[in-house]
Scaffold this motif. Structure first.
Motif, PDB file in Angstrom:
ATOM      1  N   CYS A  25      -4.928 -35.592   5.563  1.00 27.07           N
ATOM      2  CA  CYS A  25      -4.809 -35.661   4.105  1.00 27.07           C
ATOM      3  C   CYS A  25      -3.345 -35.947   3.763  1.00 27.07           C
ATOM      4  N   CYS A  41     -10.719 -33.704   1.344  1.00 25.08           N
ATOM      5  CA  CYS A  41      -9.883 -32.807   2.123  1.00 25.08           C
ATOM      6  C   CYS A  41     -10.415 -31.375   1.929  1.00 25.08           C
ATOM      7  N   CYS A  70      -7.417 -29.041   0.418  1.00 28.76           N
ATOM      8  CA  CYS A  70      -6.933 -29.269  -0.948  1.00 28.76           C
ATOM      9  C   CYS A  70      -8.044 -29.207  -1.992  1.00 28.76           C
ATOM     10  N   THR A  86      -1.653 -35.080   1.326  1.00 22.03           N
ATOM     11  CA  THR A  86      -0.970 -33.944   0.701  1.00 22.03           C
ATOM     12  C   THR A  86      -0.668 -32.827   1.696  1.00 22.03           C
ATOM     13  N   CYS A  87      -1.690 -32.464   2.533  1.00 27.10           N
ATOM     14  CA  CYS A  87      -1.515 -31.256   3.351  1.00 27.10           C
ATOM     15  C   CYS A  87      -1.688 -31.478   4.852  1.00 27.10           C
TER      16      CYS A  87
HETATM   17 ZN   LIG Z   1      -5.301 -31.760   1.765  1.00 27.43          ZN
END
Ligand SMILES: [Zn+2]
Length: 276
Positions: free
Chosen positions: A251, A271, A274, A253-254
């Motif tokens: 992902c 994800c 998230c 973001t994370c």
């Molecule tokens: Zn994520």
């Protein structure tokens, strides 16, 4: 499958090249297809379109409206394939479900791999067509404001069962959205596809509203999704965040690997960390 952003792009491109062109011949049903619905017989379509002049097109939900003046509007809807302008009618694809050739020698064609509807209606009656009639406000409609969205979600989530993906893809509650753009909307809003609408607090509701309106505008600004082609045959510039290629990748973001589930008649990519 074209969704609202791609059809909005195609309508704008049509308005660059089609207005004022005069139909030499209108043809439907060149290639037989069980899942294309026509409201006219081929002879009738040809007779009604010959000599008409193209006006300014527009898109609404999953429908494209092309005025043929005077007196008619051509509707192409729920289309999963190609809608293409040809500077030379000699370039028309052999497989096609609709074409208009113009007196200048140019042509327009529409071909679907999935299904679709083609209607030729009297101008002023285009809103009486099934699926267009009673269409709710789309995310591009000024009526689609935060208050309207709150009421829509409250009504849709009333039974406690309707999920976020259900809101985005079922019953055209938000016309013009489909399984493709819904993935990125849910990623931006950080919501799990199965999450019941009834569990969304004000902050999440606000985030979902913004994700819908911003994603639709971002896809239009980029010229449509990169997995669809525009009126001139070019892929759009919007690469989806969440699609089949994202599965197993971290992902953005994370870093958690993106997962895939089958849910509500199509794949979901999300994800698991998230999107809750
Ligand atoms: Zn994520």
């Amino acid at each position: 499958m074209f969704e609202l952003p791609e059809l909005t792009v195609i309508a704008a491109q049509m308005n660059d090249v089609l207005p004022g062109l005069v139909v030499a011949a209108g043809t439907i049903g060149v290639s037989p297809h069980r899942f294309v619905w026509y409201d006219r017989e081929p002879e009738e379509f040809a007779a009604l379109t010959a000599g008409l002049r193209v006006g300014r097109a527009w898109a609404e939900g999953k429908w494209l409206f092309v005025p043929l003046e005077p007196g008619r509007v051509l509707l192409i809807g729920e289309w999963g394939g190609r809608i293409r302008y040809h500077a030379d009618a000699a370039d028309l694809p052999a497989k096609r479900h609709l074409d208009l050739t113009f007196t200048t020698g140019a042509a327009l064609s529409a071909t679907t791999q999935m299904w679709g509807g083609v209607h030729l209606v009297e101008a002023g009656r285009e809103r009486e067509v099934k699926y267009v009639k009673d269409m709710r406000p789309t995310p591009l409609d000024e009526r689609f404001d935060r208050a309207y969205f709150g009421e829509l979600v409250a009504a849709a989530g009333q039974d406690g069962r309707r999920s976020v993906k259900g809101l985005l893809t079922q019953e055209q509650l938000i016309p013009g959205l489909g399984n493709a753009i819904a993935q990125d909307i849910m990623a931006r809003a950080r919501l799990h596809p199965r999450r019941p609408l009834s569990t969304l607090d004000e902050v999440r509701l606000e985030g979902l509203y913004e994700a819908i309106t911003e994603t639709v505008r971002a896809v239009i600004a980029a010229g449509g999704r990169s997995d669809e082609r525009d009126l001139f045959g070019h892929p759009g510039g919007y690469a989806r965040l969440m699609d089949a290629r994202a599965v197993g990748r971290p992902c953005v973001t994370c870093g958690t690997p993106v997962e895939k589930i089958s849910y509500l008649g199509g794949a979901c990519y999300f994800c698991p960390a998230c999107q809750t």
